[in-house]
Design an enzyme around this catalytic site. Structure first.
Site, mmCIF file in Angstrom:
data_model
loop_
_atom_site.group_PDB
_atom_site.id
_atom_site.type_symbol
_atom_site.label_atom_id
_atom_site.label_comp_id
_atom_site.label_asym_id
_atom_site.label_seq_id
_atom_site.Cartn_x
_atom_site.Cartn_y
_atom_site.Cartn_z
ATOM 1 N N TYR A 11 0.828 -1.224 0.000
ATOM 2 C CA TYR A 11 0.000 0.000 0.000
ATOM 3 C C TYR A 11 0.859 1.270 0.000
ATOM 4 C CZ TYR A 11 -3.148 3.488 2.220
ATOM 5 O OH TYR A 11 -3.859 4.609 2.553
ATOM 6 N N ILE A 12 1.647 1.462 1.036
ATOM 7 C CA ILE A 12 2.376 2.738 1.150
ATOM 8 C C ILE A 12 3.568 2.747 0.188
ATOM 9 C CG2 ILE A 12 3.587 4.271 2.745
ATOM 10 C CD1 ILE A 12 1.881 2.945 5.021
ATOM 11 N N ASN A 32 8.336 -9.634 -1.471
ATOM 12 C CA ASN A 32 8.054 -11.079 -1.601
ATOM 13 C C ASN A 32 6.588 -11.350 -1.941
ATOM 14 O OD1 ASN A 32 6.667 -10.672 0.760
ATOM 15 N ND2 ASN A 32 7.921 -12.030 2.020
ATOM 16 N N SER A 124 5.995 3.352 13.635
ATOM 17 C CA SER A 124 4.585 3.591 13.941
ATOM 18 C C SER A 124 4.454 4.350 15.250
ATOM 19 C CB SER A 124 3.885 2.235 14.055
ATOM 20 O OG SER A 124 2.639 2.373 14.686
ATOM 21 N N TYR A 149 3.419 -6.847 17.085
ATOM 22 C CA TYR A 149 3.700 -5.997 15.926
ATOM 23 C C TYR A 149 4.354 -4.695 16.378
ATOM 24 C CZ TYR A 149 2.923 -2.360 12.482
ATOM 25 O OH TYR A 149 3.111 -1.282 11.652
ATOM 26 N N LYS A 153 8.369 -3.024 15.893
ATOM 27 C CA LYS A 153 8.776 -1.690 15.420
ATOM 28 C C LYS A 153 9.725 -1.035 16.428
ATOM 29 C CE LYS A 153 6.584 -1.575 11.573
ATOM 30 N NZ LYS A 153 7.330 -1.577 10.309
ATOM 31 N N PHE A 178 1.280 8.043 11.953
ATOM 32 C CA PHE A 178 0.017 7.984 12.678
ATOM 33 C C PHE A 178 -0.922 7.108 11.816
ATOM 34 C CE2 PHE A 178 0.614 10.033 16.721
ATOM 35 C CZ PHE A 178 1.966 10.308 16.602
ATOM 36 N N ALA A 216 -18.557 -2.466 12.614
ATOM 37 C CA ALA A 216 -18.581 -2.564 14.083
ATOM 38 C C ALA A 216 -17.724 -1.428 14.617
ATOM 39 C CB ALA A 216 -18.012 -3.912 14.525
ATOM 40 N N ARG A 231 -8.272 9.242 16.236
ATOM 41 C CA ARG A 231 -6.953 9.004 15.631
ATOM 42 C C ARG A 231 -6.574 10.169 14.716
ATOM 43 N NH1 ARG A 231 -7.503 5.660 18.756
ATOM 44 N NH2 ARG A 231 -7.098 3.429 18.703
HETATM 45 P P1 NAD Z 1 1.552 -3.569 3.100
HETATM 46 O O1 NAD Z 1 1.343 -4.905 3.704
HETATM 47 O O2 NAD Z 1 0.577 -3.084 2.108
HETATM 48 O O3 NAD Z 1 3.008 -3.487 2.444
HETATM 49 C C1 NAD Z 1 4.110 -4.189 2.963
HETATM 50 C C2 NAD Z 1 4.786 -4.905 1.816
HETATM 51 O O4 NAD Z 1 5.936 -5.600 2.316
HETATM 52 C C3 NAD Z 1 3.884 -5.945 1.148
HETATM 53 O O5 NAD Z 1 3.859 -5.716 -0.245
HETATM 54 C C4 NAD Z 1 4.547 -7.289 1.483
HETATM 55 O O6 NAD Z 1 4.386 -8.238 0.449
HETATM 56 C C5 NAD Z 1 6.001 -6.883 1.685
HETATM 57 N N1 NAD Z 1 6.754 -7.742 2.588
HETATM 58 C C6 NAD Z 1 6.403 -8.168 3.833
HETATM 59 N N2 NAD Z 1 7.381 -8.934 4.347
HETATM 60 C C7 NAD Z 1 8.377 -8.983 3.431
HETATM 61 C C8 NAD Z 1 9.633 -9.621 3.384
HETATM 62 N N3 NAD Z 1 10.068 -10.391 4.385
HETATM 63 N N4 NAD Z 1 10.411 -9.449 2.291
HETATM 64 C C9 NAD Z 1 9.960 -8.697 1.254
HETATM 65 N N5 NAD Z 1 8.778 -8.083 1.229
HETATM 66 C C10 NAD Z 1 7.981 -8.227 2.308
HETATM 67 O O7 NAD Z 1 1.689 -2.540 4.309
HETATM 68 P P2 NAD Z 1 1.731 -0.948 4.291
HETATM 69 O O8 NAD Z 1 0.487 -0.452 4.916
HETATM 70 O O9 NAD Z 1 2.126 -0.465 2.946
HETATM 71 O O10 NAD Z 1 2.893 -0.691 5.340
HETATM 72 C C11 NAD Z 1 4.229 -0.452 4.936
HETATM 73 C C12 NAD Z 1 5.090 -0.326 6.190
HETATM 74 O O11 NAD Z 1 4.591 0.722 6.999
HETATM 75 C C13 NAD Z 1 5.078 -1.579 7.070
HETATM 76 O O12 NAD Z 1 6.373 -1.772 7.585
HETATM 77 C C14 NAD Z 1 4.110 -1.223 8.162
HETATM 78 O O13 NAD Z 1 4.374 -1.929 9.348
HETATM 79 C C15 NAD Z 1 4.376 0.264 8.320
HETATM 80 N N6 NAD Z 1 3.242 0.994 8.919
HETATM 81 C C16 NAD Z 1 2.018 0.928 8.314
HETATM 82 C C17 NAD Z 1 0.940 1.597 8.894
HETATM 83 C C18 NAD Z 1 -0.422 1.536 8.265
HETATM 84 O O14 NAD Z 1 -1.387 1.939 8.917
HETATM 85 N N7 NAD Z 1 -0.581 1.085 7.019
HETATM 86 C C19 NAD Z 1 1.112 2.320 10.078
HETATM 87 C C20 NAD Z 1 2.389 2.376 10.653
HETATM 88 C C21 NAD Z 1 3.450 1.707 10.049
HETATM 89 N N1 UFG Z 2 -12.191 0.810 14.417
HETATM 90 C C1 UFG Z 2 -13.513 0.457 14.513
HETATM 91 N N2 UFG Z 2 -13.960 -0.556 13.713
HETATM 92 C C2 UFG Z 2 -13.163 -1.221 12.845
HETATM 93 C C3 UFG Z 2 -11.802 -0.838 12.756
HETATM 94 C C4 UFG Z 2 -11.356 0.174 13.563
HETATM 95 O O1 UFG Z 2 -14.284 1.031 15.292
HETATM 96 O O2 UFG Z 2 -13.637 -2.149 12.159
HETATM 97 C C5 UFG Z 2 -11.703 1.937 15.241
HETATM 98 C C6 UFG Z 2 -10.608 1.546 16.207
HETATM 99 O O3 UFG Z 2 -11.142 1.075 17.425
HETATM 100 C C7 UFG Z 2 -9.849 2.870 16.333
HETATM 101 C C8 UFG Z 2 -9.998 3.511 14.954
HETATM 102 O O4 UFG Z 2 -11.144 2.888 14.374
HETATM 103 O O5 UFG Z 2 -10.477 3.695 17.287
HETATM 104 C C9 UFG Z 2 -8.808 3.298 14.046
HETATM 105 O O6 UFG Z 2 -8.524 1.907 13.952
HETATM 106 P P1 UFG Z 2 -7.494 1.323 12.877
HETATM 107 O O7 UFG Z 2 -7.474 -0.171 13.041
HETATM 108 O O8 UFG Z 2 -7.803 1.858 11.530
HETATM 109 O O9 UFG Z 2 -6.131 1.978 13.316
HETATM 110 P P2 UFG Z 2 -5.344 1.809 14.686
HETATM 111 O O10 UFG Z 2 -5.152 3.190 15.202
HETATM 112 O O11 UFG Z 2 -5.926 0.830 15.598
HETATM 113 O O12 UFG Z 2 -4.054 1.098 14.138
HETATM 114 C C10 UFG Z 2 -2.968 1.829 13.741
HETATM 115 C C11 UFG Z 2 -2.113 1.079 12.695
HETATM 116 C C12 UFG Z 2 -1.370 -0.058 13.341
HETATM 117 C C13 UFG Z 2 -0.717 0.355 14.637
HETATM 118 C C14 UFG Z 2 -1.769 0.915 15.556
HETATM 119 C C15 UFG Z 2 -1.274 1.288 16.928
HETATM 120 O O13 UFG Z 2 -2.923 0.589 11.658
HETATM 121 O O14 UFG Z 2 -0.360 -0.437 12.424
HETATM 122 O O15 UFG Z 2 -2.272 2.075 14.924
HETATM 123 O O16 UFG Z 2 -0.756 2.596 16.954
HETATM 124 F F1 UFG Z 2 -0.111 -0.682 15.262
#
Ligand code: NAD
Ligand code: UFG
Length: 337
Positions: A11-12, A32, A124, A149, A153, A178, A216, A231
């Site tokens: 995604y990112i 991968n 994160s 998880y 980090k 965030f 939910a 958030r």
């Molecule tokens: P994502 O799952 O969409 O992307 C992660 C990518 O990494 C995937 O394409 C996956 O195939 C690849 N991958 C995983 N393990 C691997 C490995 N061992 N070798 C090679 N490729 C591998 O997730 P995202 O939302 O794009 O997140 C990207 C990064 O940002 C992650 O490290 C995630 O923990 C971090 N992050 C995401 C969020 C969020 O809310 N999306 C928040 C905080 C941090």
């Molecule tokens: N929520 C709902 N219903 C859902 C999903 C989420 O009510 O089906 C609420 C959660 O309780 C929270 C808010 O929506 O209040 C945001 O939830 P997310 O799951 O979208 O995001 P989080 O803040 O829980 O998670 C994020 C990142 C994680 C990280 C986590 C802790 O996605 O990677 O913050 O900081 F670990």
């Protein structure tokens, strides 16, 4: 610069590929495909107007990394690869530590060996734990994340700090995200969760298309204005522009630098539902459910350090986050599959 983007099929990472290409950088993706898609890389290359080789492989595969660094003269790495499902990490902690922590160690070893020592890492806000008053700023001590998880980090952050202390060649940016949401403005790139989405906005989007019945809402008794969790949601394009700014700033900086990437303001779950309804023009069904374990009531960033040191701040507002999510969801109801 030539930048290796690990996790660039996700995604990112795929959005980062677009802004890197647009800024004139060359990009190589290593992924991968555990949770990513080759189609995302192809579309990112098209949107960014460049060719992007996709190496299908794992960051834990040292011989592969050595081959990648010898075949591509990289100047920096943006490291997105990782597993990110909080609930899954509770059930499979070893898999998460192996992938996220051991994988990053292997990546750093290969980088050190080839002298590629500029690294931007996806961390994160979860590393702050929930002990601090809001907003969270980088001067606060890290806390105790509530799940494996989050701890993966925090561990990587500690490894990177030790690495930079021991070897002055390293220029490391730790970016504490965030809540990234939204999609590329074109509707061609976005978040493509496999199975039932864990995160709020992808879930809302699937309710809006009729793929899921009702959202939910986890908890309506939090100490927040409407009782639902708050958030700091930021647009994924703002987020990846923050990476670009960090990549550039690291050229003038040694050691480890930590930057929050957030907007500085929070929205509740119900505010998010209403904003999505505005974007899609119909009602989003929801019901109240018990609190989700490990959730904090509220969290938002103090983004001033990134503004002062990177010249970066978010530009896109909630309406754009929702409109772009909706455009992506409508055009790609099944994601990339
Ligand atoms: P994502 O799952 O969409 O992307 C992660 C990518 O990494 C995937 O394409 C996956 O195939 C690849 N991958 C995983 N393990 C691997 C490995 N061992 N070798 C090679 N490729 C591998 O997730 P995202 O939302 O794009 O997140 C990207 C990064 O940002 C992650 O490290 C995630 O923990 C971090 N992050 C995401 C969020 C969020 O809310 N999306 C928040 C905080 C941090
Ligand atoms: N929520 C709902 N219903 C859902 C999903 C989420 O009510 O089906 C609420 C959660 O309780 C929270 C808010 O929506 O209040 C945001 O939830 P997310 O799951 O979208 O995001 P989080 O803040 O829980 O998670 C994020 C990142 C994680 C990280 C986590 C802790 O996605 O990677 O913050 O900081 F670990």
């Amino acid at each position: 610069m030539k930048v290796l983007v690990t996790g660039g099929a996700g995604y990112i990472g795929s959005h980062a590929v677009v802004v890197l290409l647009e800024a004139g950088h060359q990009v190589v993706v290593l992924d991968n495909l555990a949770n990513g898609s080759a189609e995302a890389v192809a579309r990112a290359a098209e949107l960014g107007g460049g060719a992007v080789p996709l190496i299908e492989g794992d960051i834990r595969d040292r011989p592969l990394l050595d081959r990648v660094f010898s075949e591509h003269t990289c100047d920096a790495v943006m490291h997105f690869a990782g597993l990110k499902a909080v609930g899954e990490s509770v059930e499979q902690p070893l898999r998460y530590f192996e992938n996220n922590v051991a994988g990053t160690l292997t990546l750093c070893q290969a980088m050190a060996q080839t002298g590629v020592t500029r690294l931007v890492f996806s961390s994160s806000a979860t590393v702050y734990g929930d002990e601090h008053p809001l907003p969270w700023h980088e001067g606060l001590p890290t806390g105790t994340p509530s799940n494996p998880y989050g701890r993966s980090k925090l561990m990587v952050e500690q490894v990177l700090a030790d690495l930079a202390a021991a070897d002055e060649r390293w220029q490391i940016g730790i970016l504490r995200y965030f809540n990234p949401v939204g999609a590329h403005e074109s509707g061609r790139l976005g978040e493509s969760p496999r199975g039932i989405p864990n995160n709020l906005v992808p879930y809302i989007a699937q309710v809006a298309t009729g793929r899921r019945e009702s959202l939910a809402v986890y908890g309506n008794d939090y100490p927040t204005p409407d009782g639902t969790g708050v958030r700091d949601y930021l647009h994924v394009m703002d987020l990846v522009e923050g990476h670009l700014a960090a990549l550039q700033a690291l050229g003038r900086r040694q050691g480890v630098n930590v930057w929050n990437l957030g907007t500085g303001r929070g929205y509740s779950v119900l505010e998010m539902v209403r904003a999505f309804e505005q974007a899609c023009g119909s009602k989003v069904a929801y019901h109240f459910a018990p609190r989700r374990e490990g959730d904090v009531a509220s969290c938002w960033a103090d983004p001033s350090k990134a503004r002062e040191e990177l010249g970066w701040q978010t530009r896109r507002h909630l309406a754009a986050m929702m409109a772009d999510t909706w455009r992506w969801q409508q055009a790609n109801p099944e994601g990339y599959t």
